[in-house]
Write an enzyme that holds these catalytic residues in place. Structure first.
Site, PDB file in Angstrom:
ATOM      1  N   LYS A   1       0.847  -1.085  -0.552  1.00  0.00           N
ATOM      2  CA  LYS A   1       0.131  -0.030  -0.345  1.00  0.00           C
ATOM      3  C   LYS A   1       0.697   1.289   0.213  1.00  0.00           C
ATOM      4  O   LYS A   1       0.103   2.276  -0.558  1.00  0.00           O
ATOM      5  CB  LYS A   1      -0.580  -0.341   1.443  1.00  0.00           C
ATOM      6  CG  LYS A   1      -1.672   1.395   1.190  1.00  0.00           C
ATOM      7  CD  LYS A   1      -2.608   1.146   2.271  1.00  0.00           C
ATOM      8  CE  LYS A   1      -3.620   1.916   2.364  1.00  0.00           C
ATOM      9  NZ  LYS A   1      -4.460   2.255   4.093  1.00  0.00           N
TER      10      LYS A   1
ATOM     11  N   GLU B   1      10.413  -4.952   4.096  1.00  0.00           N
ATOM     12  CA  GLU B   1      10.801  -6.142   3.949  1.00  0.00           C
ATOM     13  C   GLU B   1      10.360  -5.699   2.318  1.00  0.00           C
ATOM     14  O   GLU B   1      10.981  -7.005   1.668  1.00  0.00           O
ATOM     15  CB  GLU B   1       9.683  -6.825   4.450  1.00  0.00           C
ATOM     16  CG  GLU B   1       9.594  -6.881   6.010  1.00  0.00           C
ATOM     17  CD  GLU B   1       9.578  -6.060   6.833  1.00  0.00           C
ATOM     18  OE1 GLU B   1       8.983  -4.918   5.943  1.00  0.00           O
ATOM     19  OE2 GLU B   1       9.395  -6.582   8.201  1.00  0.00           O
TER      20      GLU B   1
ATOM     21  N   GLY C   1      -4.765  -2.372   4.948  1.00  0.00           N
ATOM     22  CA  GLY C   1      -3.753  -3.622   4.647  1.00  0.00           C
ATOM     23  C   GLY C   1      -4.744  -4.741   4.151  1.00  0.00           C
ATOM     24  O   GLY C   1      -5.126  -5.410   3.763  1.00  0.00           O
ATOM     25  N   ARG C   2      -5.166  -5.088   5.943  1.00  0.00           N
ATOM     26  CA  ARG C   2      -5.331  -5.980   6.316  1.00  0.00           C
ATOM     27  C   ARG C   2      -7.330  -7.124   6.138  1.00  0.00           C
ATOM     28  O   ARG C   2      -7.830  -7.217   6.198  1.00  0.00           O
ATOM     29  CB  ARG C   2      -5.587  -6.595   7.645  1.00  0.00           C
ATOM     30  CG  ARG C   2      -6.364  -5.683   9.011  1.00  0.00           C
ATOM     31  CD  ARG C   2      -5.829  -5.581  10.089  1.00  0.00           C
ATOM     32  NE  ARG C   2      -6.212  -4.734  10.930  1.00  0.00           N
ATOM     33  CZ  ARG C   2      -5.658  -2.810  11.200  1.00  0.00           C
ATOM     34  NH1 ARG C   2      -4.541  -3.421  10.066  1.00  0.00           N
ATOM     35  NH2 ARG C   2      -6.516  -2.013  11.684  1.00  0.00           N
TER      36      ARG C   2
ATOM     37  N   GLU D   1      -4.224  -7.238  15.250  1.00  0.00           N
ATOM     38  CA  GLU D   1      -3.734  -5.437  14.195  1.00  0.00           C
ATOM     39  C   GLU D   1      -5.005  -4.986  14.487  1.00  0.00           C
ATOM     40  O   GLU D   1      -5.075  -3.736  14.682  1.00  0.00           O
ATOM     41  CB  GLU D   1      -3.489  -5.749  13.042  1.00  0.00           C
ATOM     42  CG  GLU D   1      -2.315  -4.679  12.626  1.00  0.00           C
ATOM     43  CD  GLU D   1      -1.732  -4.385  11.702  1.00  0.00           C
ATOM     44  OE1 GLU D   1      -2.482  -4.737   9.727  1.00  0.00           O
ATOM     45  OE2 GLU D   1      -0.292  -5.389  11.458  1.00  0.00           O
TER      46      GLU D   1
ATOM     47  N   HIS E   1      -4.731 -33.414  16.398  1.00  0.00           N
ATOM     48  CA  HIS E   1      -3.514 -34.736  16.924  1.00  0.00           C
ATOM     49  C   HIS E   1      -1.777 -33.510  17.333  1.00  0.00           C
ATOM     50  O   HIS E   1      -1.003 -34.224  17.519  1.00  0.00           O
ATOM     51  CB  HIS E   1      -2.609 -35.119  16.150  1.00  0.00           C
ATOM     52  CG  HIS E   1      -4.035 -36.461  15.308  1.00  0.00           C
ATOM     53  ND1 HIS E   1      -3.528 -38.042  15.845  1.00  0.00           N
ATOM     54  CD2 HIS E   1      -5.001 -36.315  14.318  1.00  0.00           C
ATOM     55  CE1 HIS E   1      -4.479 -38.370  15.434  1.00  0.00           C
ATOM     56  NE2 HIS E   1      -5.823 -37.404  14.743  1.00  0.00           N
TER      57      HIS E   1
ATOM     58  N   LYS F   1       9.617  -0.875  14.519  1.00  0.00           N
ATOM     59  CA  LYS F   1      10.241  -1.059  13.000  1.00  0.00           C
ATOM     60  C   LYS F   1      11.207   0.766  13.433  1.00  0.00           C
ATOM     61  O   LYS F   1      12.438   0.103  12.778  1.00  0.00           O
ATOM     62  CB  LYS F   1       8.781   0.126  12.604  1.00  0.00           C
ATOM     63  CG  LYS F   1       8.375  -1.193  11.753  1.00  0.00           C
ATOM     64  CD  LYS F   1       7.526  -0.439  10.218  1.00  0.00           C
ATOM     65  CE  LYS F   1       5.918  -0.996  10.632  1.00  0.00           C
ATOM     66  NZ  LYS F   1       5.134  -0.656   9.456  1.00  0.00           N
TER      67      LYS F   1
HETATM   68  O1  F6P Z   1       3.350  -3.383   9.506  1.00  0.00           O
HETATM   69  C1  F6P Z   1       2.011  -3.133   9.782  1.00  0.00           C
HETATM   70  C2  F6P Z   1       1.800  -2.927   8.441  1.00  0.00           C
HETATM   71  O2  F6P Z   1       1.067  -1.447   7.700  1.00  0.00           O
HETATM   72  C3  F6P Z   1      -0.209  -3.519   7.848  1.00  0.00           C
HETATM   73  O3  F6P Z   1      -0.743  -3.058   8.243  1.00  0.00           O
HETATM   74  C4  F6P Z   1       0.477  -3.761   6.322  1.00  0.00           C
HETATM   75  O4  F6P Z   1      -0.928  -4.979   6.087  1.00  0.00           O
HETATM   76  C5  F6P Z   1       1.544  -4.123   6.784  1.00  0.00           C
HETATM   77  O5  F6P Z   1       1.782  -3.667   6.841  1.00  0.00           O
HETATM   78  C6  F6P Z   1       1.996  -4.239   4.907  1.00  0.00           C
HETATM   79  O6  F6P Z   1       2.253  -2.824   4.747  1.00  0.00           O
HETATM   80  P1  F6P Z   1       2.388  -2.098   2.845  1.00  0.00           P
HETATM   81  O7  F6P Z   1       0.713  -2.850   2.233  1.00  0.00           O
HETATM   82  O8  F6P Z   1       1.956  -1.009   3.024  1.00  0.00           O
HETATM   83  O9  F6P Z   1       3.589  -2.418   2.735  1.00  0.00           O
END
Ligand code: F6P
Length: 541
Positions: A208, A214, A269-270, A355, A386, A506
């Site tokens: 987003k 990452e 995002g979620r 979240e 199990h 972060k």
């Molecule tokens: O760090 C949490 C978060 O902001 C989530 O809410 C989100 O889904 C994820 O990181 C990824 O964010 P982005 O889509 O901006 O890379």
């Protein structure tokens, strides 16, 4: 706006008193008192059947819970969500994930403009891209068909499409392989790329913000891997696409404009699977099936929006959850799908729920005085049986569960599916009613063993059934849980749409990184951090 703290509300106190009485009432008693309980404490909506009879609730419990919901202005809050009110107060914006799957033709106005044409436009662009990719019209730089899609994203930009691609496996195009890489651990991408060729690999950078560490690190790795092979920067335009709310950043990074699929700030995002974040799913199952998923979610949206609270599936699920967390001391909630293809559903719901509602501050900025979101966890049945079901049955804490299953298998083989369903139904039964010592005696279990073989019962569960796991049904389940989370946010008076709790880690990692690399002095860190940095540095030398 000043609000009355939830736990001081008379409706809250009434539930607390009622809970004290209910703690003395077992599920065996409740079922004995009402032979039709199993059918009466159940609700079906949009083809999703919820049996909640195996919860410690009576008609009085429900009356009090709905009273609490009304006292929390739930009906008004639901209307506000669908009227694009700024339900995300700390980020000053509405939450419009439902608009992504709205086929009603009604305009949805944000800052004086209708957002629906933009949503339709991106969906069309995604469908066209799918057509081009699936027909070979969108090929790699060397002209080879793109047969492997690697989604680079994390959190909401990974869990939703990953869960759905697996859940809808039988609908995916054969020969088109979708991979998901989320972790900053370079081994995740390296391991995925090991068996792939740059010639037929398409990367989707799903972010987003287009700044997530990452994802951007993995995107850089992927570009280097691609250019190692092609040694031509023009290859990037063929092999990268982006799903983002920051199209300019994607363009600056080098993604070709025609491969950028936009979504918007007002999609959390979620909550973003129905947006461009769903691109890998759409490519895999095709635009028609993707639309079926959206229409399923839309049907659940309409149900949530219009059904009376008492007959409203997400509302009921939310109130049953709050009953467990706030009045019966449940700390966790297990999601147990009896379907291997839903194996990522618990992880997906974990982010959605934790979240959203893992908060200790109310919407007016004051600390809450009640418990909020439980720990969500789970694994598919029967595997869990199990592994950890021992604790569910005989541990010292009651863990509410959602047992989720489908009446028909998509891969029928002899009576395998009936066996699976028998387990699903039996587990809820065992959790609820247990096995008493007198029953064990009647079965001639030796007396010394009886304490060990006794099952106390009274372990609450919901059983959620649908006919078959189709795209439409998956859409309904997703929307059902999204709205459950929203309702709980209202009951707990928290903002379900921000996530400030992810920020501190972060920031600190940015501060620690140069110290770990030896570029800065760690003297100002606490002694534990210093020692950990030192240990890593020593072992890396
Ligand atoms: O760090 C949490 C978060 O902001 C989530 O809410 C989100 O889904 C994820 O990181 C990824 O964010 P982005 O889509 O901006 O890379």
């Amino acid at each position: 706006m000043k609000r009355v703290s939830r736990s001081t509300m008379p409706e809250w106190r009434a539930l607390r008193q009622h809970a004290a009485a209910m703690r003395r009432t077992g599920l065996r008693d409740l079922f004995a008192a009402d032979p039709r309980r199993g059918g009466r404490f159940a609700l079906e909506a949009e083809g999703v059947y919820l049996d909640y009879s195996r919860n410690p609730v009576t008609a009085e419990t429900l009356r009090l819970l709905f009273k609490l919901a009304r006292a929390c202005a739930l009906t008004r809050e639901i209307s506000g969500l669908f009227a694009a009110a700024k339900v995300n107060g700390t980020e000053d914006r509405p939450a419009l994930h439902w608009a992504l799957r709205d086929f009603s033709g009604r305009p949805v106005m944000v800052q004086g403009a209708d957002i629906m044409p933009g949503i339709r436009c991106v969906r069309e662009k995604m469908a066209l891209a799918a057509g081009r990719l699936r027909s070979g019209g969108w090929a790699g730089h060397g002209g080879k068909p793109l047969t492997h899609i690697v989604n680079l994203g994390i959190g909401g930009s990974d869990l939703g499409p990953q869960m759905a691609c697996l859940a809808l496996r039988p609908f995916a195009r054969q020969g088109l392989h979708v991979h998901f890489v989320s972790n900053l651990d370079p081994g995740h991408l390296a391991g995925t790329l090991r068996d792939l060729s740059p010639e037929n690999t398409l990367f989707i950078i799903a972010s987003k913000t287009f700044t997530t560490q990452e994802t951007m690190a993995n995107a850089a790795f992927a570009r280097a891997w691609l250019l190692d092979h092609f040694a031509d920067p023009a290859a990037v335009a063929y092999h990268f696409a982006a799903a983002t709310a920051s199209p300019q950043a994607a363009l600056d990074w080098g993604v070709a404009a025609e491969n950028i699929f936009e979504f918007w700030e007002w999609v959390g995002g979620r909550y973003s699977l129905a947006s461009a974040v769903g691109l890998p799913l759409l490519l895999a199952i095709g635009p028609e099936r993707f639309e079926e998923l959206l229409r399923g979610a839309a049907a659940m949206d309409e149900h949530f929006r219009n059904a009376p609270l008492e007959a409203n599936l997400p509302v009921l699920l939310a109130l049953l959850g709050a009953w467990q967390v706030n009045f019966l001391d449940a700390r966790t909630h297990a999601i147990l799908p009896y379907d291997q293809d839903l194996s990522r559903f618990p992880a997906y719901l974990q982010q959605l729920d934790m979240e959203s509602n893992g908060k200790n501050v109310a919407r007016d900025g004051r600390k809450v005085t009640h418990r909020t979101g439980p720990v969500i966890w789970g694994e598919p049945g029967t595997n869990g049986q199990h592994a950890f079901f021992q604790l569910l049955h005989q541990g010292t804490q009651a863990v509410p569960c959602d047992l989720i299953g489908f009446c028909r298998s998509r891969d029928p083989f002899r009576d395998h599916h009936e066996q699976l369903l028998a387990h699903l139904i039996a587990q809820g039964q065992a959790l609820a009613f247990g096995r008493t010592r007198s029953e064990l005696a009647a079965e001639n279990v030796p007396a010394p063993l009886r304490p060990f073989r006794e099952f106390a019962g009274d372990r609450p569960s919901n059983t959620i059934l649908a006919e078959e796991l189709t795209p439409g049904v998956l859409g309904k389940l997703i929307a059902m849980y999204e709205h459950k989370v929203f309702v709980q946010g209202v009951i707990w008076d928290v903002n379900s749409f921000d996530q400030w709790g992810v920020e501190l880690g972060k920031q600190l990692s940015r501060r620690i990184l140069p110290k770990l690399k030896g570029e800065a002095d760690a003297a100002d860190e606490d002694s534990s951090t210093r020692a950990l940095i030192e240990y890593c540095r020593k072992k890396r030398r």
